[in-house]
Write a protein that holds these residues in place. Structure first.
Motif, mmCIF file in Angstrom:
data_model
loop_
_atom_site.group_PDB
_atom_site.id
_atom_site.type_symbol
_atom_site.label_atom_id
_atom_site.label_comp_id
_atom_site.label_asym_id
_atom_site.label_seq_id
_atom_site.Cartn_x
_atom_site.Cartn_y
_atom_site.Cartn_z
ATOM 1 N N LEU A 1 0.836 -1.201 0.000
ATOM 2 C CA LEU A 1 0.000 0.000 0.000
ATOM 3 C C LEU A 1 0.872 1.253 0.000
ATOM 4 O O LEU A 1 0.610 2.199 -0.750
ATOM 5 N N ARG A 2 1.898 1.273 0.831
ATOM 6 C CA ARG A 2 2.785 2.424 0.873
ATOM 7 C C ARG A 2 3.424 2.674 -0.490
ATOM 8 O O ARG A 2 3.509 3.808 -0.956
ATOM 9 N N THR A 3 3.856 1.586 -1.134
ATOM 10 C CA THR A 3 4.483 1.718 -2.449
ATOM 11 C C THR A 3 3.500 2.285 -3.471
ATOM 12 O O THR A 3 3.841 3.167 -4.269
ATOM 13 N N ALA A 4 2.267 1.793 -3.439
ATOM 14 C CA ALA A 4 1.255 2.260 -4.394
ATOM 15 C C ALA A 4 0.935 3.735 -4.194
ATOM 16 O O ALA A 4 0.735 4.483 -5.160
ATOM 17 N N LEU A 5 0.918 4.182 -2.946
ATOM 18 C CA LEU A 5 0.538 5.566 -2.655
ATOM 19 C C LEU A 5 1.693 6.550 -2.802
ATOM 20 O O LEU A 5 1.465 7.761 -2.853
ATOM 21 N N THR A 6 2.906 6.040 -2.860
ATOM 22 C CA THR A 6 4.065 6.935 -2.987
ATOM 23 C C THR A 6 4.781 6.776 -4.324
ATOM 24 O O THR A 6 5.819 7.407 -4.546
ATOM 25 N N ASP A 7 4.229 5.967 -5.205
ATOM 26 C CA ASP A 7 4.839 5.737 -6.518
ATOM 27 C C ASP A 7 4.799 7.021 -7.354
ATOM 28 O O ASP A 7 3.724 7.521 -7.686
ATOM 29 N N ARG A 8 5.947 7.557 -7.703
ATOM 30 C CA ARG A 8 5.991 8.817 -8.450
ATOM 31 C C ARG A 8 5.494 8.658 -9.881
ATOM 32 O O ARG A 8 5.145 9.654 -10.527
ATOM 33 N N LYS A 9 5.478 7.437 -10.380
ATOM 34 C CA LYS A 9 5.006 7.211 -11.742
ATOM 35 C C LYS A 9 3.487 7.116 -11.815
ATOM 36 O O LYS A 9 2.911 7.267 -12.885
ATOM 37 N N ALA A 10 2.853 6.858 -10.683
ATOM 38 C CA ALA A 10 1.392 6.748 -10.664
ATOM 39 C C ALA A 10 0.757 8.132 -10.742
ATOM 40 O O ALA A 10 1.272 9.100 -10.174
ATOM 41 N N THR A 11 -0.343 8.233 -11.453
ATOM 42 C CA THR A 11 -1.021 9.520 -11.598
ATOM 43 C C THR A 11 -1.798 9.869 -10.329
ATOM 44 O O THR A 11 -2.138 8.998 -9.522
ATOM 45 N N ALA A 12 -2.076 11.161 -10.186
ATOM 46 C CA ALA A 12 -2.861 11.614 -9.038
ATOM 47 C C ALA A 12 -4.250 10.986 -9.052
ATOM 48 O O ALA A 12 -4.791 10.617 -7.996
ATOM 49 N N SER A 13 -4.834 10.842 -10.244
ATOM 50 C CA SER A 13 -6.174 10.253 -10.323
ATOM 51 C C SER A 13 -6.153 8.789 -9.901
ATOM 52 O O SER A 13 -7.098 8.308 -9.269
ATOM 53 N N ALA A 14 -5.079 8.082 -10.248
ATOM 54 C CA ALA A 14 -4.975 6.667 -9.852
ATOM 55 C C ALA A 14 -4.855 6.547 -8.337
ATOM 56 O O ALA A 14 -5.505 5.689 -7.711
ATOM 57 N N LYS A 15 -4.047 7.412 -7.725
ATOM 58 C CA LYS A 15 -3.888 7.373 -6.274
ATOM 59 C C LYS A 15 -5.189 7.780 -5.573
ATOM 60 O O LYS A 15 -5.581 7.185 -4.576
ATOM 61 N N SER A 16 -5.842 8.802 -6.128
ATOM 62 C CA SER A 16 -7.114 9.234 -5.545
ATOM 63 C C SER A 16 -8.154 8.129 -5.633
ATOM 64 O O SER A 16 -8.937 7.914 -4.696
ATOM 65 N N GLY A 17 -8.159 7.417 -6.759
ATOM 66 C CA GLY A 17 -9.100 6.310 -6.917
ATOM 67 C C GLY A 17 -8.836 5.200 -5.919
ATOM 68 O O GLY A 17 -9.777 4.614 -5.354
#
Length: 271
Positions: A137-153
């Motif tokens: 979970l920490r990796t998914a929420l701090t991944d710099r390659k992930a978009t803001a919309s993906a993290k918000s979702g």
């Protein structure tokens, strides 16, 4: 913050409190506007330097802020920012940090007005524990390659309809705009702000088994008298704390069995 910035932040917080005391002010909407200004000044380095330039008169900087923001945010938000840039700041980044804090405080005020501040405080703590225990979970929420919309979702799938809307907004802003902080550090800062909103200190209590209601009441009362402030207990269970309890208040760590520590608190109060 030090020196001038600390004084400027204290003054800004007083203005925010005066503003949000009004029943006509939507503290949640104000929080979103202040967060948008935070993002703008974080992104526009030259602008925040101009707005914190000590060589420029305060009124000149305030007028500039009003012209830039007057059509983008409400009058209350623009006036609040204008008042902040009239003050002196030790460094440009401090203005952005202060705006971010005011945005978080405005959201916590919205929760307080709704009678949900305790709920938000507890949810922030529990979510911090979940993050600490889940590397994925920490990796998914701090991944710099992930978009803001993906993290918000992802956050909405975890918190939507399960947590208070203020909790989701605070965590989402932190995840999408960490501004150099770790996720855990950001969540701890939010918990402290929530506790401060009610003039309370936070005690993180870790015990081998869940505490009974009477134990929680005795511990909370003893700590409140010991520290001279109302105490909010964030409770965690860790079987490795065999037969005992660990209490952390700020940087101070108290170890020992529950009975021994409560007895020690009583002795210290009597002395």
């Amino acid at each position: 913050m030090n020196g001038a910035s600390r004084e400027a932040l204290a003054a800004a917080r007083e203005r925010l409190d005066a503003l949000t005391d009004s029943t006509s002010v939507d503290a949640g909407s104000l929080a979103e506007e202040l967060a948008a200004v935070t993002a703008l000044l974080h992104r526009e380095v030259s602008l925040r330097r101009v707005l914190t330039d000590p060589a420029q008169p305060g009124e000149t900087k305030a007028d500039l802020a009003q012209r830039l923001l007057g059509t983008q945010v409400s009058g209350n938000a623009a006036d609040l920012v204008a008042g902040m840039v009239r003050s002196r700041w030790s460094q440009p980044r401090d203005l952005v940090d202060a705006l971010e804090e005011l945005a978080d405080l405005a959201d916590l005020t919205a929760a307080q007005k709704a009678g949900a501040l305790d709920t938000v405080e507890d949810e922030l703590f529990r979510f911090g524990r979940i993050v600490s225990s889940s590397n994925d979970l920490r990796t998914a929420l701090t991944d710099r390659k992930a978009t803001a919309s993906a993290k918000s979702g992802l956050l909405h799938s975890l918190l939507g309809r399960k947590a208070h809307p203020v909790t989701e907004r605070l965590v989402t802003r932190l995840v999408n705009a960490p501004r150099g902080r770790s996720l855990e550090a950001g969540l701890q800062s939010l918990s402290k702000l929530a506790a401060e909103r009610r003039n309370r200190m936070v005690a993180v209590v870790t015990s081998a088994v869940p505490l009974s209601d009477s134990q929680k009441q005795r511990l909370g009362a003893g700590l409140a008298k010991l520290y001279g402030r109302q105490m909010h207990l964030n409770l965690d269970v860790d079987p490795s704390v065999v037969g005992g309890i660990r209490v952390q208040v700020g940087d101070e760590l108290i170890n020992g069995s529950l009975a021994d520590r409560l007895e020690d608190v009583s002795r210290r109060l009597a002395s």
